[in-house]
Scaffold this motif. Structure first.
Motif, short mmCIF file in Angstrom:
data_model
loop_
_atom_site.label_atom_id
_atom_site.label_comp_id
_atom_site.label_asym_id
_atom_site.label_seq_id
_atom_site.Cartn_x
_atom_site.Cartn_y
_atom_site.Cartn_z
N UNK A 31 0.29 -8.90 3.69
CA UNK A 31 1.70 -7.90 3.64
C UNK A 31 2.61 -8.93 3.60
N UNK A 32 2.67 -9.85 4.68
CA UNK A 32 3.82 -10.48 4.71
C UNK A 32 4.23 -11.26 3.56
N UNK A 33 3.30 -11.77 2.91
CA UNK A 33 3.30 -12.68 1.51
C UNK A 33 3.91 -11.55 0.57
N UNK A 34 3.47 -10.39 0.71
CA UNK A 34 3.97 -9.45 -0.53
C UNK A 34 5.27 -9.16 -0.31
N UNK A 35 5.83 -9.05 1.05
CA UNK A 35 7.16 -9.01 1.22
C UNK A 35 8.17 -9.99 0.73
N UNK A 36 7.39 -11.39 1.06
CA UNK A 36 8.45 -12.44 0.50
C UNK A 36 8.53 -12.37 -1.15
N UNK A 50 13.53 -5.37 7.95
CA UNK A 50 14.17 -4.55 9.27
C UNK A 50 12.98 -4.12 10.20
N UNK A 51 13.32 -4.43 11.42
CA UNK A 51 12.48 -3.90 12.54
C UNK A 51 12.17 -2.59 12.28
N UNK A 52 10.68 -2.37 12.46
CA UNK A 52 10.03 -1.14 12.28
C UNK A 52 9.69 -0.52 11.03
N UNK A 53 9.92 -1.41 10.02
CA UNK A 53 9.69 -1.09 8.54
C UNK A 53 7.89 -1.04 8.81
N UNK A 54 7.30 0.25 8.16
CA UNK A 54 5.94 0.33 8.35
C UNK A 54 5.29 0.32 7.16
N UNK A 55 3.95 -0.02 6.84
CA UNK A 55 3.15 -0.28 5.66
C UNK A 55 1.78 0.37 5.84
N UNK A 56 1.52 0.67 4.52
CA UNK A 56 0.10 1.33 4.41
C UNK A 56 -0.46 0.78 3.06
N UNK A 57 -1.86 0.60 3.00
CA UNK A 57 -2.69 -0.10 2.16
C UNK A 57 -3.50 1.21 1.79
N UNK A 58 -3.24 1.61 0.40
CA UNK A 58 -4.29 2.74 0.18
C UNK A 58 -4.22 4.08 1.30
N UNK A 59 -3.09 4.31 1.73
CA UNK A 59 -2.74 5.44 2.77
C UNK A 59 -3.53 5.01 4.15
N UNK A 60 -3.76 3.79 4.34
CA UNK A 60 -4.08 3.63 5.59
C UNK A 60 -2.98 2.50 6.47
N UNK A 61 -2.69 2.83 7.72
CA UNK A 61 -1.71 1.91 8.29
C UNK A 61 -2.11 0.55 8.19
N UNK A 62 -1.21 -0.56 7.93
CA UNK A 62 -1.33 -1.67 7.86
C UNK A 62 -0.46 -2.56 8.64
N UNK A 66 -2.35 -8.00 7.55
CA UNK A 66 -3.18 -7.24 6.72
C UNK A 66 -3.41 -8.04 5.14
N UNK A 67 -4.64 -8.16 4.95
CA UNK A 67 -4.96 -8.64 3.60
C UNK A 67 -5.06 -7.49 2.52
N UNK A 68 -4.50 -7.88 1.22
CA UNK A 68 -4.67 -7.07 0.22
C UNK A 68 -5.57 -7.63 -0.79
N UNK A 73 -7.39 -2.85 -4.09
CA UNK A 73 -6.10 -1.95 -3.60
C UNK A 73 -5.55 -1.12 -4.84
N UNK A 74 -5.34 0.04 -4.57
CA UNK A 74 -4.48 1.00 -5.70
C UNK A 74 -2.96 0.97 -5.32
N UNK A 75 -2.62 0.90 -4.03
CA UNK A 75 -1.05 1.40 -3.55
C UNK A 75 -0.83 0.79 -2.30
N UNK A 76 0.35 -0.01 -2.19
CA UNK A 76 0.90 -0.45 -0.96
C UNK A 76 2.01 0.30 -0.73
N UNK A 77 2.53 0.96 0.24
CA UNK A 77 3.60 1.77 0.69
C UNK A 77 4.42 1.10 1.74
N UNK A 78 5.53 1.37 1.71
CA UNK A 78 6.55 0.85 2.67
C UNK A 78 7.36 1.90 3.08
N UNK A 79 7.78 2.01 4.47
CA UNK A 79 8.52 3.42 4.79
C UNK A 79 9.02 3.04 6.11
N UNK A 80 10.18 3.58 6.65
CA UNK A 80 11.03 3.61 7.84
C UNK A 80 10.02 4.25 8.79
#
Length: 85
Positions: A31-36, A50-62, A66-68, A73-80
């Protein structure tokens, strides 16, 4: 190489000015590499770091570590941060 859908929610979507993006991955990627990678293609990438940004991989917290696997994997989500009451 496989394409993975990235979804942005809530205030993060507003900060970035878009609700989704697509990214090409050649193999398992953290996920860190994907953010980059997203940092290089988004107009306003800073909110992803930003601090606290959360992530999920196919609806499971990551986590950032975490490796994708782009082949499964169908979807990665980022949310506050989520608060409840």
């Amino acid at each position: 190489m496989s394409q993975v859908k990235i979804v942005f929610f809530a205030s993060l979507k507003e900060s970035l000015g878009q609700s989704e993006a697509f990214i090409d991955l050649q193999g398992p990627t953290s996920i860190e590499e994907i953010k980059q990678k997203l940092n290089a293609i988004l107009d306003k990438p800073d909110p992803l770091f930003e601090e606290g940004i959360q992530c999920s991989i196919d609806y499971e917290f990551a986590r950032d570590s975490s490796k994708v696997d782009p082949n499964t994997v169908k979807e990665i989500a980022f949310f506050p941060p989520v608060t409840g009451g």
